[in-house]
Design a protein around this motif. Structure first.
Motif, PDB file in Angstrom:
ATOM      1  N   LEU A   1     -48.445  -8.622 -35.019  1.00 34.88           N
ATOM      2  CA  LEU A   1     -47.310  -9.343 -35.587  1.00 34.88           C
ATOM      3  C   LEU A   1     -46.128  -9.304 -34.623  1.00 34.88           C
ATOM      4  O   LEU A   1     -45.981  -8.382 -33.820  1.00 34.88           O
ATOM      5  CB  LEU A   1     -46.905  -8.713 -36.920  1.00 34.88           C
ATOM      6  N   SER A   2     -45.315 -10.314 -34.710  1.00 31.87           N
ATOM      7  CA  SER A   2     -44.092 -10.361 -33.917  1.00 31.87           C
ATOM      8  C   SER A   2     -42.912 -10.220 -34.871  1.00 31.87           C
ATOM      9  O   SER A   2     -42.899 -10.850 -35.938  1.00 31.87           O
ATOM     10  CB  SER A   2     -44.016 -11.693 -33.160  1.00 31.87           C
ATOM     11  N   PHE A   3     -41.990  -9.380 -34.501  1.00 29.00           N
ATOM     12  CA  PHE A   3     -40.875  -9.077 -35.408  1.00 29.00           C
ATOM     13  C   PHE A   3     -39.533  -9.442 -34.758  1.00 29.00           C
ATOM     14  O   PHE A   3     -39.353  -9.316 -33.555  1.00 29.00           O
ATOM     15  CB  PHE A   3     -40.864  -7.586 -35.759  1.00 29.00           C
ATOM     16  N   THR A   4     -38.623  -9.872 -35.624  1.00 27.20           N
ATOM     17  CA  THR A   4     -37.239 -10.110 -35.205  1.00 27.20           C
ATOM     18  C   THR A   4     -36.391  -8.960 -35.737  1.00 27.20           C
ATOM     19  O   THR A   4     -36.405  -8.683 -36.945  1.00 27.20           O
ATOM     20  CB  THR A   4     -36.717 -11.438 -35.771  1.00 27.20           C
ATOM     21  N   PHE A   5     -35.649  -8.294 -34.866  1.00 23.16           N
ATOM     22  CA  PHE A   5     -34.919  -7.097 -35.270  1.00 23.16           C
ATOM     23  C   PHE A   5     -33.582  -7.009 -34.522  1.00 23.16           C
ATOM     24  O   PHE A   5     -33.340  -7.737 -33.563  1.00 23.16           O
ATOM     25  CB  PHE A   5     -35.749  -5.831 -35.003  1.00 23.16           C
ATOM     26  N   LEU A   6     -32.749  -6.093 -34.971  1.00 29.77           N
ATOM     27  CA  LEU A   6     -31.467  -5.825 -34.333  1.00 29.77           C
ATOM     28  C   LEU A   6     -31.589  -4.541 -33.519  1.00 29.77           C
ATOM     29  O   LEU A   6     -32.325  -3.622 -33.890  1.00 29.77           O
ATOM     30  CB  LEU A   6     -30.362  -5.666 -35.376  1.00 29.77           C
ATOM     31  N   GLY A   7     -30.835  -4.433 -32.430  1.00 29.79           N
ATOM     32  CA  GLY A   7     -30.874  -3.228 -31.607  1.00 29.79           C
ATOM     33  C   GLY A   7     -31.796  -3.399 -30.401  1.00 29.79           C
ATOM     34  O   GLY A   7     -32.457  -4.433 -30.210  1.00 29.79           O
ATOM     35  N   LYS A   8     -31.882  -2.314 -29.590  1.00 34.83           N
ATOM     36  CA  LYS A   8     -32.676  -2.346 -28.358  1.00 34.83           C
ATOM     37  C   LYS A   8     -33.830  -1.342 -28.342  1.00 34.83           C
ATOM     38  O   LYS A   8     -34.600  -1.331 -27.393  1.00 34.83           O
ATOM     39  CB  LYS A   8     -31.754  -2.108 -27.154  1.00 34.83           C
ATOM     40  N   ASN A   9     -33.888  -0.453 -29.318  1.00 35.20           N
ATOM     41  CA  ASN A   9     -35.032   0.459 -29.507  1.00 35.20           C
ATOM     42  C   ASN A   9     -35.299   1.338 -28.269  1.00 35.20           C
ATOM     43  O   ASN A   9     -36.447   1.654 -27.953  1.00 35.20           O
ATOM     44  CB  ASN A   9     -36.286  -0.364 -29.851  1.00 35.20           C
ATOM     45  N   LYS A  10     -34.251   1.752 -27.599  1.00 36.85           N
ATOM     46  CA  LYS A  10     -34.449   2.562 -26.405  1.00 36.85           C
ATOM     47  C   LYS A  10     -35.016   3.946 -26.711  1.00 36.85           C
ATOM     48  O   LYS A  10     -35.745   4.497 -25.887  1.00 36.85           O
ATOM     49  CB  LYS A  10     -33.115   2.705 -25.656  1.00 36.85           C
ATOM     50  N   LYS A  11     -34.673   4.523 -27.846  1.00 32.23           N
ATOM     51  CA  LYS A  11     -35.160   5.855 -28.216  1.00 32.23           C
ATOM     52  C   LYS A  11     -36.354   5.799 -29.170  1.00 32.23           C
ATOM     53  O   LYS A  11     -36.741   6.828 -29.717  1.00 32.23           O
ATOM     54  CB  LYS A  11     -34.030   6.689 -28.840  1.00 32.23           C
ATOM     55  N   LYS A  12     -36.923   4.617 -29.364  1.00 37.17           N
ATOM     56  CA  LYS A  12     -38.106   4.439 -30.210  1.00 37.17           C
ATOM     57  C   LYS A  12     -37.862   4.960 -31.635  1.00 37.17           C
ATOM     58  O   LYS A  12     -38.674   5.676 -32.224  1.00 37.17           O
ATOM     59  CB  LYS A  12     -39.324   5.156 -29.614  1.00 37.17           C
ATOM     60  N   ILE A  13     -36.709   4.580 -32.180  1.00 41.96           N
ATOM     61  CA  ILE A  13     -36.376   4.922 -33.560  1.00 41.96           C
ATOM     62  C   ILE A  13     -36.308   3.623 -34.352  1.00 41.96           C
ATOM     63  O   ILE A  13     -35.575   2.696 -33.991  1.00 41.96           O
ATOM     64  CB  ILE A  13     -35.027   5.669 -33.653  1.00 41.96           C
ATOM     65  N   LEU A  14     -37.090   3.547 -35.451  1.00 37.01           N
ATOM     66  CA  LEU A  14     -37.151   2.335 -36.269  1.00 37.01           C
ATOM     67  C   LEU A  14     -36.457   2.587 -37.600  1.00 37.01           C
ATOM     68  O   LEU A  14     -36.751   3.569 -38.291  1.00 37.01           O
ATOM     69  CB  LEU A  14     -38.615   1.940 -36.528  1.00 37.01           C
ATOM     70  N   ILE A  15     -35.510   1.700 -37.943  1.00 29.32           N
ATOM     71  CA  ILE A  15     -34.827   1.770 -39.228  1.00 29.32           C
ATOM     72  C   ILE A  15     -35.237   0.552 -40.047  1.00 29.32           C
ATOM     73  O   ILE A  15     -34.991  -0.595 -39.644  1.00 29.32           O
ATOM     74  CB  ILE A  15     -33.286   1.790 -39.058  1.00 29.32           C
ATOM     75  N   LEU A  16     -35.868   0.785 -41.203  1.00 26.27           N
ATOM     76  CA  LEU A  16     -36.311  -0.291 -42.097  1.00 26.27           C
ATOM     77  C   LEU A  16     -35.361  -0.388 -43.276  1.00 26.27           C
ATOM     78  O   LEU A  16     -35.039   0.630 -43.909  1.00 26.27           O
ATOM     79  CB  LEU A  16     -37.732   0.000 -42.615  1.00 26.27           C
ATOM     80  N   VAL A  17     -34.896  -1.611 -43.559  1.00 24.58           N
ATOM     81  CA  VAL A  17     -34.140  -1.885 -44.773  1.00 24.58           C
ATOM     82  C   VAL A  17     -34.911  -2.941 -45.549  1.00 24.58           C
ATOM     83  O   VAL A  17     -35.821  -3.583 -45.012  1.00 24.58           O
ATOM     84  CB  VAL A  17     -32.711  -2.366 -44.453  1.00 24.58           C
ATOM     85  N   ASN A  18     -34.573  -3.106 -46.825  1.00 24.26           N
ATOM     86  CA  ASN A  18     -35.326  -4.050 -47.649  1.00 24.26           C
ATOM     87  C   ASN A  18     -34.369  -4.796 -48.565  1.00 24.26           C
ATOM     88  O   ASN A  18     -34.077  -4.372 -49.692  1.00 24.26           O
ATOM     89  CB  ASN A  18     -36.365  -3.290 -48.484  1.00 24.26           C
ATOM     90  N   ASP A  19     -33.890  -5.934 -48.051  1.00 25.69           N
ATOM     91  CA  ASP A  19     -32.925  -6.719 -48.809  1.00 25.69           C
ATOM     92  C   ASP A  19     -33.253  -8.199 -48.614  1.00 25.69           C
ATOM     93  O   ASP A  19     -33.100  -8.730 -47.507  1.00 25.69           O
ATOM     94  CB  ASP A  19     -31.500  -6.416 -48.334  1.00 25.69           C
ATOM     95  N   ALA A  20     -33.664  -8.849 -49.694  1.00 30.87           N
ATOM     96  CA  ALA A  20     -34.051 -10.253 -49.607  1.00 30.87           C
ATOM     97  C   ALA A  20     -32.843 -11.170 -49.593  1.00 30.87           C
ATOM     98  O   ALA A  20     -32.972 -12.365 -49.289  1.00 30.87           O
ATOM     99  CB  ALA A  20     -34.952 -10.610 -50.786  1.00 30.87           C
ATOM    100  N   THR A  21     -31.656 -10.663 -49.907  1.00 36.04           N
ATOM    101  CA  THR A  21     -30.444 -11.484 -49.987  1.00 36.04           C
ATOM    102  C   THR A  21     -29.613 -11.420 -48.716  1.00 36.04           C
ATOM    103  O   THR A  21     -29.087 -12.443 -48.253  1.00 36.04           O
ATOM    104  CB  THR A  21     -29.580 -11.038 -51.186  1.00 36.04           C
TER     105      THR A  21
END
Length: 231
Positions: free
Chosen positions: A104-124
C-alpha cells in the motif's frame, strides 16, 4: 477252288489304283497279314504311348517342390518398422506461488527520520479537532520529537491496513495508535496506554485524541508509559 491270293502286278492294278510299294522282305505276306502287322504296330505304339502318359501322370502326382524363378517374383516392398514413440511423461504443473499483493502507498505528515509512526483516526478532520491537535502537540513535545522525526497518518483513510502492511512501508520501531485498536491492525487484543511488543516493535494503544483529552486517568497512564520510552 484255287487260292485267291495273287501277286500279279497287273491284276493288283485292277483293284488298287494308287501306287503300291512293297517293302523289302515282306513280299510273301497276305493283305490280312500286312494289315494285321500294321494294327499291331499301331496298337503297340498307342499302348506304349498310353503307358508312358500314365507314367508321366503318376510322376506329376508326386509332390515335387516347385522351383519359382526368382526373376519372375515381384518382391514385396519392405516397410521399415515404425519405432514406438514413448508417451510423454506427464509432469505435474506446480501451482504458481500466490503473487505478493502490492504494498500500500500512504499519504502522511512528517519525515519519519526516527522511524516513529503516529496513527490517528478521525474521519472528519485531517488529524483531529483543535483540542485533539493540542493534546498531540503536548505529547510529542514531552518526548522531544519534532515533525521530522515521525510520520503522522490518519488511519481513517486506510481502515483495512494491517500492522504488517504498515511495517512494510514505514519500518517503524515505535508506534502510537490513537483511536486505532490492536484488532484493527490484525493483532491480538492489547491494553490501552501500556507499552506492548510486536516482535521488536514497541506499540502504545490509546483512545482517540478527542476522547483522551477528556479522560484524566487515561492521560496519566499514558504519561507514565511515555517516560519509560527513554526518548
Amino acid at each position: 477252288m484255287g487260292s485267291e491270293l495273287t501277286t500279279n502286278g497287273a491284276a493288283l492294278r485292277l483293284f488298287f489304283t494308287e501306287d503300291i510299294y512293297l517293302i523289302k522282305g515282306e513280299e510273301g505276306y497276305s493283305t490280312e497279314e500286312a494289315l494285321g502287322s500294321v494294327v499291331q504296330e499301331d496298337s503297340a505304339g498307342f499302348i506304349g504311348a498310353e503307358e508312358e502318359s500314365l507314367s508321366l501322370a503318376a510322376e506329376e502326382n508326386t509332390q515335387i517342390p516347385q522351383v519359382t524363378n526368382p526373376a519372375t517374383v515381384t518382391a514385396s516392398p519392405v516397410v521399415p518398422a515404425i519405432p514406438t514413440i514413448p508417451q510423454p511423461i506427464s509432469i505435474p504443473v506446480l501451482a504458481a506461488a500466490a503473487e505478493k499483493p502490492a504494498a500500500l502507498s500512504f499519504t502522511f505528515l512528517g519525515k519519519n527520520k526516527k522511524k516513529i509512526l503516529i496513527l490517528v483516526n478521525d474521519a472528519t478532520h485531517e488529524v483531529s479537532d483543535e483540542a485533539g491537535r493540542e493534546l498531540l502537540r503536548k505529547i510529542v513535545k514531552s518526548i522531544n520529537l519534532t515533525a521530522s522525526d515521525f510520520a503522522l497518518l490518519n488511519y481513517a483513510n486506510y481502515p483495512k491496513a494491517s500492522f504488517t502492511e504498515l511495517q512494510q512501508y514505514f519500518s517503524s520501531g515505535l508506534i502510537f495508535a490513537f483511536g486505532v485498536s490492536a484488532a484493527d491492525l490484525k493483532l491480538a487484543t492489547q491494553p490501552e496506554n501500556k507499552i506492548v511488543m510486536e516482535g521488536d516493535v514497541r506499540l502504545i494503544f490509546s483512545a482517540e485524541l478527542r476522547k483522551l483529552e477528556q479522560d484524566p486517568a487515561g492521560k496519566k497512564a499514558l504519561w507514565g508509559s511515555l517516560k519509560q520510552l527513554g526518548l
